[in-house]
Design a protein around this motif. Structure first.
Motif, PDB file in Angstrom:
ATOM      1  N   GLY A  72       0.803  -1.220   0.000  1.00  8.87           N
ATOM      2  CA  GLY A  72       0.000   0.000   0.000  1.00  8.87           C
ATOM      3  C   GLY A  72       0.833   1.265   0.000  1.00  8.87           C
ATOM      4  O   GLY A  72       0.415   2.288  -0.541  1.00  8.87           O
ATOM      5  N   THR A  73       2.032   1.223   0.583  1.00  5.42           N
ATOM      6  CA  THR A  73       2.861   2.424   0.639  1.00  5.42           C
ATOM      7  C   THR A  73       4.150   2.309  -0.169  1.00  5.42           C
ATOM      8  O   THR A  73       4.670   3.315  -0.629  1.00  5.42           O
ATOM      9  N   SER A  74       4.678   1.107  -0.324  1.00  4.89           N
ATOM     10  CA  SER A  74       5.925   0.986  -1.078  1.00  4.89           C
ATOM     11  C   SER A  74       5.941  -0.282  -1.923  1.00  4.89           C
ATOM     12  O   SER A  74       5.209  -1.236  -1.657  1.00  4.89           O
ATOM     13  N   VAL A  75       6.789  -0.220  -2.946  1.00  5.79           N
ATOM     14  CA  VAL A  75       6.982  -1.352  -3.853  1.00  5.79           C
ATOM     15  C   VAL A  75       8.422  -1.820  -3.700  1.00  5.79           C
ATOM     16  O   VAL A  75       9.344  -1.003  -3.700  1.00  5.79           O
ATOM     17  N   LYS A  76       8.607  -3.116  -3.542  1.00  7.45           N
ATOM     18  CA  LYS A  76       9.958  -3.675  -3.472  1.00  7.45           C
ATOM     19  C   LYS A  76      10.137  -4.617  -4.653  1.00  7.45           C
ATOM     20  O   LYS A  76       9.274  -5.450  -4.913  1.00  7.45           O
ATOM     21  N   VAL A  77      11.260  -4.450  -5.335  1.00 10.62           N
ATOM     22  CA  VAL A  77      11.532  -5.268  -6.520  1.00 10.62           C
ATOM     23  C   VAL A  77      12.877  -5.948  -6.342  1.00 10.62           C
ATOM     24  O   VAL A  77      13.853  -5.313  -5.918  1.00 10.62           O
ATOM     25  N   GLY A  78      12.936  -7.233  -6.649  1.00  5.23           N
ATOM     26  CA  GLY A  78      14.195  -7.966  -6.578  1.00  5.23           C
ATOM     27  C   GLY A  78      14.483  -8.667  -7.894  1.00  5.23           C
ATOM     28  O   GLY A  78      13.566  -9.161  -8.557  1.00  5.23           O
ATOM     29  N   LEU A  79      15.751  -8.681  -8.281  1.00  4.81           N
ATOM     30  CA  LEU A  79      16.195  -9.452  -9.446  1.00  4.81           C
ATOM     31  C   LEU A  79      17.020 -10.614  -8.922  1.00  4.81           C
ATOM     32  O   LEU A  79      17.987 -10.410  -8.177  1.00  4.81           O
ATOM     33  N   LEU A  80      16.613 -11.830  -9.280  1.00  2.66           N
ATOM     34  CA  LEU A  80      17.311 -13.024  -8.805  1.00  2.66           C
ATOM     35  C   LEU A  80      17.938 -13.756  -9.979  1.00  2.66           C
ATOM     36  O   LEU A  80      17.349 -13.846 -11.062  1.00  2.66           O
ATOM     37  N   GLN A  81      19.124 -14.248  -9.750  1.00  2.75           N
ATOM     38  CA  GLN A  81      19.782 -15.109 -10.728  1.00  2.75           C
ATOM     39  C   GLN A  81      20.048 -16.444 -10.057  1.00  2.75           C
ATOM     40  O   GLN A  81      20.715 -16.499  -9.013  1.00  2.75           O
ATOM     41  N   ASP A  82      19.517 -17.504 -10.647  1.00  2.00           N
ATOM     42  CA  ASP A  82      19.677 -18.831 -10.064  1.00  2.00           C
ATOM     43  C   ASP A  82      19.362 -18.812  -8.573  1.00  2.00           C
ATOM     44  O   ASP A  82      20.114 -19.329  -7.742  1.00  2.00           O
ATOM     45  N   ARG A  83      18.265 -18.174  -8.250  1.00  2.00           N
ATOM     46  CA  ARG A  83      17.730 -18.123  -6.882  1.00  2.00           C
ATOM     47  C   ARG A  83      18.558 -17.288  -5.921  1.00  2.00           C
ATOM     48  O   ARG A  83      18.337 -17.339  -4.712  1.00  2.00           O
ATOM     49  N   GLN A  84      19.487 -16.526  -6.426  1.00  2.00           N
ATOM     50  CA  GLN A  84      20.209 -15.618  -5.540  1.00  2.00           C
ATOM     51  C   GLN A  84      19.804 -14.190  -5.860  1.00  2.00           C
ATOM     52  O   GLN A  84      19.789 -13.787  -7.033  1.00  2.00           O
ATOM     53  N   LEU A  85      19.487 -13.427  -4.829  1.00  4.02           N
ATOM     54  CA  LEU A  85      19.140 -12.025  -5.015  1.00  4.02           C
ATOM     55  C   LEU A  85      20.389 -11.265  -5.429  1.00  4.02           C
ATOM     56  O   LEU A  85      21.379 -11.234  -4.699  1.00  4.02           O
ATOM     57  N   ILE A  86      20.347 -10.657  -6.622  1.00  2.00           N
ATOM     58  CA  ILE A  86      21.534  -9.939  -7.087  1.00  2.00           C
ATOM     59  C   ILE A  86      21.319  -8.432  -7.125  1.00  2.00           C
ATOM     60  O   ILE A  86      22.281  -7.673  -7.206  1.00  2.00           O
ATOM     61  N   ALA A  87      20.068  -7.977  -7.076  1.00  2.00           N
ATOM     62  CA  ALA A  87      19.817  -6.532  -7.031  1.00  2.00           C
ATOM     63  C   ALA A  87      18.405  -6.302  -6.521  1.00  2.00           C
ATOM     64  O   ALA A  87      17.517  -7.130  -6.726  1.00  2.00           O
ATOM     65  N   ARG A  88      18.217  -5.197  -5.861  1.00  2.00           N
ATOM     66  CA  ARG A  88      16.885  -4.881  -5.338  1.00  2.00           C
ATOM     67  C   ARG A  88      16.676  -3.379  -5.363  1.00  2.00           C
ATOM     68  O   ARG A  88      17.644  -2.612  -5.367  1.00  2.00           O
ATOM     69  N   CYS A  89      15.423  -2.949  -5.391  1.00  2.10           N
ATOM     70  CA  CYS A  89      15.116  -1.531  -5.282  1.00  2.10           C
ATOM     71  C   CYS A  89      13.764  -1.376  -4.607  1.00  2.10           C
ATOM     72  O   CYS A  89      13.005  -2.337  -4.465  1.00  2.10           O
TER      73      CYS A  89
END
Ligand SMILES: [Zn+2]
Length: 389
Positions: A70-87
């Motif tokens: 409702g207040t924020s959006v979190k986005v993650g990019l995963l490669q082979d199930r490892q989080l490699i970047a987020r915003c």
């Protein structure tokens, strides 16, 4: 479980400065995430969860997870199930869910190029969304504070922007999925209770969220714990539910009732109004009313967990959210946890009561985003917009 793989844990809300302002648009991976040093070996990842229609020689699998709150959006990019970047960015910046998805796509594109990849290398996209979501079309039926978005078919909107296989999951189930696959606790089944304004719940059995036939599976906040005629009314309109007792307003009501029933001195009497956080602070100073309130809250939770355990019998029950009275980092949080366990043991069969692990969740605010990505790995499918008559 053999299907689960160790990953670099996502940083928790507490130690991630990018979480401190919801409007911050932070596209950088936090310190501690090593994109060049995957924690999961590629062959292992392929063996565990590589989709059947991809060639076995495919070496990289990128997935995007979006947690739309409702207040924020979190986005993650995963490669082979490892989080490699987020915003993360503010939901208020977006007029329509498609605006959210376009920002997520721009973020993914930017970071994929840093890995000599592009959007073609994204296997699937998962969305976790707060609210009631229609199972068939992922239409948003009801949310707390995004009323303008009701009726939007999220699955189609997501598929249209990304042109990838997509999946949508309720935010509580996403958080439970995240804790199950990426958290510190290991077990064949897991239940997550998210303690805050309301009480969210997600049950993972066989690696999948338990939705039930009507999308109400795992709604632990609406287990009845008080059958008396004078039971408190829950926000859902029904009496006696856990949320009316162990949600934030319920905790405050418990404290207020205790203050009214006695002349006992309390730090809480000095405040015009107070919150669970004030109760926690008072408890840390051994305030008797505050401690009794937290113990009573734990008893309510223990009763609900005991009921749950006789139905789903999970290996692990985790407590997350904003109202954990300091969690394991704090003596009050530890006592809260012990009181819950004591009540649960008293009220459940000895086989489950003495063996279930009750503990705090470990992923903080990243659980939903990681769970959305996991749901995409497990359940994403291509979608086509509905055609007219
Ligand atoms: Zn209710």
């Amino acid at each position: 479980m053999s299907s689960r793989l160790p990953v670099t844990p996502a940083k928790s809300h507490r130690d991630d400065p990018s979480e401190s302002t919801a409007s911050t648009n932070t596209f950088a991976a936090p310190a501690g995430l090593h994109a060049s040093q995957p924690a999961v070996s590629e062959p292992a990842a392929e063996a565990a969860n590589m989709p059947h229609h991809r060639p076995a020689t495919q070496r990289r699998q990128f997935v995007v997870g979006i947690d739309l709150g409702g207040t924020s959006v979190k986005v993650g990019l995963l490669q082979d199930r490892q989080l490699i970047a987020r915003c993360n960015f503010s939901t208020a910046e977006c007029q329509h869910p498609k605006d959210v998805f376009r920002q997520a796509q721009a973020f993914a594109s930017e970071h994929l190029s840093a890995h000599q990849a592009n959007l073609d290398d994204v296997h699937a996209v998962g969305l976790a969304m707060a609210g009631v979501i229609d199972d068939a079309t992922a239409t948003l039926m009801e949310t707390a504070n995004l009323h303008d978005w009701h009726g939007i078919e999220l699955l189609y909107a997501l598929g249209e922007v990304f042109n990838k296989p997509v999946a949508v999951v309720n935010d509580a189930n996403a958080a439970a999925l995240g804790e199950f696959y990426y958290g510190d606790h290991r077990g064949d089944s897991l239940t997550l209770l998210t303690l805050g304004t309301g009480i969210g719940g997600g049950i993972i059995l066989g690696g999948q969220p338990l939705n039930g036939n009507h999308g109400c599976g795992g709604e632990i906040g609406h287990i009845t714990i008080d059958h008396r005629p004078q039971a408190r009314m829950c926000g859902c309109g029904k009496p006696g539910h856990l949320e009316a007792y162990a949600g934030a307003a319920g905790i405050v009501q418990t404290a207020s009732e205790r203050l009214a029933a006695t002349d006992q001195p309390s730090l809480l009497r000095e405040l015009d109004q107070f919150s669970p956080e004030n109760i926690w602070h008072a408890a840390q100073q051994n305030d008797a009313i505050a401690l009794q309130t937290i113990e009573q809250t734990a008893i309510y939770l223990g009763r609900a967990i005991a009921t749950l355990s006789q139905i789903a019998d999970p290996a692990v029950v985790l407590l997350g959210g904003a109202v954990t009275f300091g969690g394991l980092d704090c003596p009050t949080g530890k006592r809260f946890l012990q009181w819950i366990s004591d009540e649960m043991v008293q009220r459940s069969l000895v086989q489950s009561g003495t063996k279930v692990i009750i503990d705090f969740a470990t992923l903080g605010n990243d659980a939903g985003m990681l769970g959305a990505a996991q749901h995409a790995l497990q359940s994403a499918r291509p979608v086509r917009p509905p055609t007219g008559p």
